[in-house]
Design a protein around this motif. Structure first.
Motif, PDB file in Angstrom:
ATOM      1  N   ASP A 147     -33.566 -20.514  10.750  1.00 52.04           N
ATOM      2  CA  ASP A 147     -32.511 -21.330  11.333  1.00 52.04           C
ATOM      3  C   ASP A 147     -31.261 -20.452  11.371  1.00 52.04           C
ATOM      4  O   ASP A 147     -31.084 -19.606  10.492  1.00 52.04           O
ATOM      5  CB  ASP A 147     -32.285 -22.580  10.465  1.00 52.04           C
ATOM      6  N   PRO A 148     -30.376 -20.626  12.362  1.00 47.20           N
ATOM      7  CA  PRO A 148     -29.177 -19.787  12.398  1.00 47.20           C
ATOM      8  C   PRO A 148     -28.363 -19.831  11.111  1.00 47.20           C
ATOM      9  O   PRO A 148     -27.731 -18.840  10.734  1.00 47.20           O
ATOM     10  CB  PRO A 148     -28.380 -20.383  13.570  1.00 47.20           C
ATOM     11  N   ASN A 149     -28.385 -20.969  10.403  1.00 43.89           N
ATOM     12  CA  ASN A 149     -27.608 -21.105   9.175  1.00 43.89           C
ATOM     13  C   ASN A 149     -28.430 -20.936   7.908  1.00 43.89           C
ATOM     14  O   ASN A 149     -27.962 -21.265   6.815  1.00 43.89           O
ATOM     15  CB  ASN A 149     -26.901 -22.467   9.161  1.00 43.89           C
ATOM     16  N   SER A 150     -29.649 -20.425   8.045  1.00 43.95           N
ATOM     17  CA  SER A 150     -30.468 -20.121   6.876  1.00 43.95           C
ATOM     18  C   SER A 150     -30.039 -18.772   6.297  1.00 43.95           C
ATOM     19  O   SER A 150     -29.825 -17.817   7.040  1.00 43.95           O
ATOM     20  CB  SER A 150     -31.949 -20.074   7.258  1.00 43.95           C
ATOM     21  N   THR A 151     -29.932 -18.711   4.989  1.00 44.45           N
ATOM     22  CA  THR A 151     -29.554 -17.449   4.342  1.00 44.45           C
ATOM     23  C   THR A 151     -30.709 -16.457   4.406  1.00 44.45           C
ATOM     24  O   THR A 151     -30.612 -15.403   5.038  1.00 44.45           O
ATOM     25  CB  THR A 151     -29.169 -17.693   2.869  1.00 44.45           C
ATOM     26  N   SER A 152     -31.807 -16.788   3.745  1.00 45.28           N
ATOM     27  CA  SER A 152     -32.946 -15.865   3.682  1.00 45.28           C
ATOM     28  C   SER A 152     -33.623 -15.706   5.026  1.00 45.28           C
ATOM     29  O   SER A 152     -34.197 -14.660   5.317  1.00 45.28           O
ATOM     30  CB  SER A 152     -33.970 -16.362   2.657  1.00 45.28           C
ATOM     31  N   GLY A 153     -33.546 -16.751   5.866  1.00 44.86           N
ATOM     32  CA  GLY A 153     -34.282 -16.738   7.128  1.00 44.86           C
ATOM     33  C   GLY A 153     -33.475 -16.310   8.326  1.00 44.86           C
ATOM     34  O   GLY A 153     -33.973 -16.372   9.462  1.00 44.86           O
ATOM     35  N   ASN A 154     -32.242 -15.837   8.119  1.00 44.11           N
ATOM     36  CA  ASN A 154     -31.456 -15.322   9.243  1.00 44.11           C
ATOM     37  C   ASN A 154     -30.258 -14.486   8.805  1.00 44.11           C
ATOM     38  O   ASN A 154     -30.166 -13.315   9.137  1.00 44.11           O
ATOM     39  CB  ASN A 154     -30.968 -16.466  10.135  1.00 44.11           C
ATOM     40  N   GLN A 155     -29.343 -15.097   8.042  1.00 42.02           N
ATOM     41  CA  GLN A 155     -28.099 -14.406   7.732  1.00 42.02           C
ATOM     42  C   GLN A 155     -28.310 -13.133   6.903  1.00 42.02           C
ATOM     43  O   GLN A 155     -27.729 -12.089   7.196  1.00 42.02           O
ATOM     44  CB  GLN A 155     -27.143 -15.356   7.014  1.00 42.02           C
ATOM     45  N   ALA A 156     -29.150 -13.214   5.865  1.00 43.56           N
ATOM     46  CA  ALA A 156     -29.377 -12.032   5.016  1.00 43.56           C
ATOM     47  C   ALA A 156     -30.092 -10.918   5.779  1.00 43.56           C
ATOM     48  O   ALA A 156     -29.672  -9.751   5.693  1.00 43.56           O
ATOM     49  CB  ALA A 156     -30.149 -12.416   3.757  1.00 43.56           C
ATOM     50  N   PRO A 157     -31.182 -11.207   6.516  1.00 46.31           N
ATOM     51  CA  PRO A 157     -31.801 -10.119   7.281  1.00 46.31           C
ATOM     52  C   PRO A 157     -30.825  -9.463   8.253  1.00 46.31           C
ATOM     53  O   PRO A 157     -30.811  -8.232   8.392  1.00 46.31           O
ATOM     54  CB  PRO A 157     -32.942 -10.821   8.031  1.00 46.31           C
ATOM     55  N   ARG A 158     -30.023 -10.271   8.927  1.00 46.91           N
ATOM     56  CA  ARG A 158     -29.049  -9.699   9.866  1.00 46.91           C
ATOM     57  C   ARG A 158     -28.054  -8.798   9.133  1.00 46.91           C
ATOM     58  O   ARG A 158     -27.740  -7.689   9.585  1.00 46.91           O
ATOM     59  CB  ARG A 158     -28.302 -10.815  10.597  1.00 46.91           C
TER      60      ARG A 158
END
Length: 309
Positions: A147-158
């Motif tokens: 999800d765009p606002n997921s930490t492990s599933g978007n923000q951290a990888p980016r």
């Protein structure tokens, strides 16, 4: 005869009466509370996990606590922005997004895992039978984000890929939002994505083990898979666990009552508490807004990078 003892007793009675009256005041304003939860698992699993805990909170707080499973992470933020949800469970990045967009929330507690830690890691999984041995092997491939606002599933990888000079949007050939951690893992399991970004607490507590426990980890042909069928090719730095938070505008005594209910949960309703993690957590631990300064910085950095691209 009026003596010192009777005066003390009378004062104590007045204090209790005043306290009860004050409690009735917030009950008039909040005859029911809403508890919004991010959709980390699929909707039915999330409902099953959180319903006993919402029932426990209802008993402890003294008013009905209505569970609301959000369609996405942004919906939790909006529910608190509009005041329609007084209690919420966030991921760290969705909490940061709420703060950055002006939502006034007060983080109360986080879950402490059986590792003793109050946090986790972002990982990228691939199938063990794939040719992808390292992150660099995934260049041009498809990744399932959460999800765009997921930490492990978007923000951290980016964030961590950007720090290494690679952008998720340019490094991978295609990125898709799966909507939940479960769906991202299943996309890899069933071959619709080459990799999945996800949360990882420990070898015995992650979304693979949770899907296995529910009998859902299967490939496209319906064949059961095991943890050995997957490989981690990326692991982030340690991240703080997402908070259970309340609206900052709630009466102080109501906020205190909610926080105490969380802290007491492992002893007062162990079954409901254990349901939240499949028995993998040991307690709730107090948290403050300052503990998320690093995550807020991460989200700001990612926003800046997106504006520049």
């Amino acid at each position: 005869m009026i003596n010192r003892r009777s005066l003390i007793a009378a004062a104590a009675a007045l204090t209790l009466t005043a306290g009860a009256a004050h409690a009735q005041e917030w009950k008039k304003q909040f005859p029911e509370l809403t508890f919004a939860v991010i959709p980390a698992e699929n909707a039915s699993a999330t409902t099953d996990i959180y319903t006993p805990f919402a029932e426990y909170l209802s008993k402890e707080i003294g008013v009905p606590v209505k569970l609301r499973i959000a369609n996405d992470y942004a919906a939790v933020i909006e529910a608190q922005r509009t005041g329609s949800a007084q209690i919420a469970f966030y991921g760290p990045a969705s909490y940061a997004r709420a703060v950055l967009t002006g939502v006034k929330v007060d983080p109360l507690v986080v879950q402490r895992h059986n590792t003793g830690l109050t946090g986790y890691y972002s990982v990228i999984w691939v199938r063990a039978d794939s040719p992808y041995k390292e992150l660099k092997d995934l260049k041009g491939k498809t990744i399932a984000l959460v999800d765009p606002n997921s930490t492990s599933g978007n923000q951290a990888p980016r964030y961590f890929l950007n720090k290494e000079g690679a952008s998720v949007d340019s490094f991978f050939g295609k990125s898709v939002y799966a909507g939940s951690h479960d769906n991202a893992v299943l996309a890899v399991a069933q071959g619709t994505a080459d990799a999945a970004a996800n949360a990882w607490n420990s070898e015995t507590d992650n979304y693979l083990t949770r899907l296995l426990a529910r009998g859902l980890l299967k490939n496209a042909e319906g064949k059961p898979l095991t943890e050995k069928d997957f490989r981690i090719v990326f692991k982030s730095d340690f991240l703080p666990e997402g908070p259970f938070a309340v609206l900052d505008s709630l009466p102080a005594d109501l906020k205190a009552k909610i926080k105490q209910a969380f802290l007491d949960a492992p002893k007062k309703d162990k079954a409901a508490f254990d349901k939240l993690s499949g028995g993998k957590d040991i307690e709730f631990s107090p948290i403050t807004a300052k503990d998320y300064d690093g995550i807020i910085g991460m989200v700001k950095y990612n926003d800046d990078q997106r504006k520049r691209s």
